[in-house]
Design an enzyme around this catalytic site. Structure first.
Site, PDB file in Angstrom:
ATOM      1  N   ARG A 276      52.539  -0.217 -30.219  1.00  0.00           N
ATOM      2  CA  ARG A 276      51.639  -0.183 -31.435  1.00  0.00           C
ATOM      3  C   ARG A 276      52.649   0.518 -32.516  1.00  0.00           C
ATOM      4  NH1 ARG A 276      48.408   1.534 -27.219  1.00  0.00           N
ATOM      5  NH2 ARG A 276      46.361   0.278 -27.186  1.00  0.00           N
TER       6      ARG A 276
ATOM      7  N   LYS B  15      47.739   5.473 -26.940  1.00  0.00           N
ATOM      8  CA  LYS B  15      46.512   5.689 -27.484  1.00  0.00           C
ATOM      9  C   LYS B  15      45.523   6.231 -26.504  1.00  0.00           C
ATOM     10  CE  LYS B  15      42.867   2.830 -29.904  1.00  0.00           C
ATOM     11  NZ  LYS B  15      42.427   1.672 -30.322  1.00  0.00           N
TER      12      LYS B  15
ATOM     13  N   HIS C 114      51.709  -5.310 -35.841  1.00  0.00           N
ATOM     14  CA  HIS C 114      50.597  -5.624 -34.767  1.00  0.00           C
ATOM     15  C   HIS C 114      50.500  -7.136 -34.590  1.00  0.00           C
ATOM     16  CE1 HIS C 114      47.453  -3.183 -32.378  1.00  0.00           C
ATOM     17  NE2 HIS C 114      46.659  -4.117 -32.725  1.00  0.00           N
TER      18      HIS C 114
ATOM     19  N   ARG D 194      52.458  -7.411 -31.795  1.00  0.00           N
ATOM     20  CA  ARG D 194      51.849  -7.106 -30.209  1.00  0.00           C
ATOM     21  C   ARG D 194      50.828  -8.197 -29.884  1.00  0.00           C
ATOM     22  NH1 ARG D 194      50.325  -2.436 -27.570  1.00  0.00           N
ATOM     23  NH2 ARG D 194      48.154  -2.151 -27.021  1.00  0.00           N
TER      24      ARG D 194
ATOM     25  N   HIS E 131      45.812  -1.005 -22.410  1.00  0.00           N
ATOM     26  CA  HIS E 131      44.437  -1.107 -22.737  1.00  0.00           C
ATOM     27  C   HIS E 131      43.474  -0.769 -21.509  1.00  0.00           C
ATOM     28  CE1 HIS E 131      45.506  -5.030 -25.431  1.00  0.00           C
ATOM     29  NE2 HIS E 131      45.492  -3.678 -26.080  1.00  0.00           N
TER      30      HIS E 131
ATOM     31  N   TYR F   5      43.635 -10.221 -27.454  1.00  0.00           N
ATOM     32  CA  TYR F   5      45.058 -10.515 -28.020  1.00  0.00           C
ATOM     33  C   TYR F   5      45.798 -11.569 -27.502  1.00  0.00           C
ATOM     34  CZ  TYR F   5      45.388  -5.572 -29.694  1.00  0.00           C
ATOM     35  OH  TYR F   5      45.186  -4.413 -30.344  1.00  0.00           O
TER      36      TYR F   5
END
Length: 333
Positions: free
Chosen positions: A173, A199, A274, A277, A300, A309
């Site tokens: 990220r 995250k 992104h 990513r 995740h 994704y």
């Protein structure tokens, strides 16, 4: 939790107007109680501030708001144009703002500032977990973008190569990228590695590919030479500006688009960090990397997020029917 950390609140039966009790204090106490990155903290802070401003404009005490008020706020958000695009906010953006607000109210419930969370009964936008608005890149486009970075010259070229290499090879990220410090680099069991906080405040570690490790080393060698010190004497952020300040996310956005434009990628104006990513996830799955390994690499919590994704997930070439049919054919031969 130490009581002194939070504002003194009245019981629900005698709730003060939030504006008079210092909403910033409530918000900061809530944020201190969460393991969040600075970028997420800033976003949540803006989300709550938006709600408080909306309430203030309507002379509504946020501590007395109900789900009907939150619904009205949600409809207002859906009609609000985004600052950059001028288009209405997407359902995902509205849902994220209401999710932050719900967490804020959950915190106030625990402090007994409100009896119930008004967002819990509100009508939130439905967000399709199988869709992402991010513009992706094909593996070939990623190659051309990296080649554009390799061809660059100038005082920031080495840093830029390291930055896009980390984005492309690790699928980081942008917030994770710009938060990296020199002390996060290391070596483990023969692997060059990097550690960071992902995250949700979760500690992460990833392996550096040989090409990215080379790009990082070349950048740090050039930086140390410019500063007149040895590489091991460098301290602070991994990626810095010409003045030594930490590179920010907006600079990385501009870098990706500039390199994509130079590379002749048609959608360059809509790309973001992104996009790399997304390309990481799609390429990893196309090359046969198990979903759970891609999920772990991307940090995740939910595999459904990882699948979103994967831009190639609906390709009929990957239909399991072919695998089953081929296995049956082998058994019959």
């Amino acid at each position: 939790m130490q009581p002194s950390e939070f504002p003194v609140l009245s019981r629900p039966s005698a709730r003060p107007a939030l504006s008079g009790a210092g909403p910033g204090d409530f918000t900061e106490a809530w944020l201190r109680n969460r393991r969040l990155s600075e970028h997420t903290r800033d976003a949540y802070r803006r989300d709550v501030a938006g709600w408080l401003a909306w309430c203030a404009a309507r002379d509504l005490d946020p501590l007395r708001a109900n789900f009907l008020d939150v619904n009205s706020y949600g409809r207002s958000l859906e009609a609000t144009p985004a600052a950059r695009s001028g288009q209405p906010l997407t359902p995902a953006t509205v849902a994220r703002k209401l999710s932050a607000l719900s967490s804020w109210y959950d915190f106030l419930v625990k402090l007994r500032a409100v009896e119930a969370n008004p967002v819990s009964g509100a009508d939130r936008p439905r967000v399709d977990r199988d869709h992402s608005a991010t513009v992706g890149l094909t593996p070939e486009e990623v190659d051309t973008l990296l080649a554009a970075a390799e061809a660059e010259t100038g005082p920031t070229a080495a840093r830029n190569r390291a930055a896009v290499g980390l984005l492309a090879d690790l699928g980081l990220r942008v917030g994770e990228l710009v938060s990296l410090n020199l002390s996060d680099l290391g070596a483990e069991r023969g692997h060059r590695s990097v550690r960071f906080v992902g995250k949700g405040g979760k500690p992460r570690r990833r392996a550096l590919t040989p090409s990215t490790a080379y790009a990082v080393d070349a950048y740090l060698t050039e930086r140390a030479t410019t500063q007149g010190v040895a590489v091991h004497e460098l301290t602070g952020p991994l990626l810095v500006t010409a003045t030594g300040a930490r590179l920010d996310r907006h600079s990385v956005f501009r870098l990706v688009r500039r390199l994509a434009r130079t590379a002749g990628i048609p959608a360059w104006a809509k790309l973001s960090p992104h996009s790399l990513r997304h390309a990481f996830a799609t390429t990893a799955r196309a090359e046969g990397v198990p979903l759970e390994d891609v999920q772990d690499a991307m940090g995740h919590a939910d595999p459904r997020t990882t699948r979103r994704y994967d831009r190639d997930r609906h390709n009929l070439d990957r239909d399991p029917a072919y695998v089953i049919w081929a296995a049956r054919a082998r058994r019959r031969s």
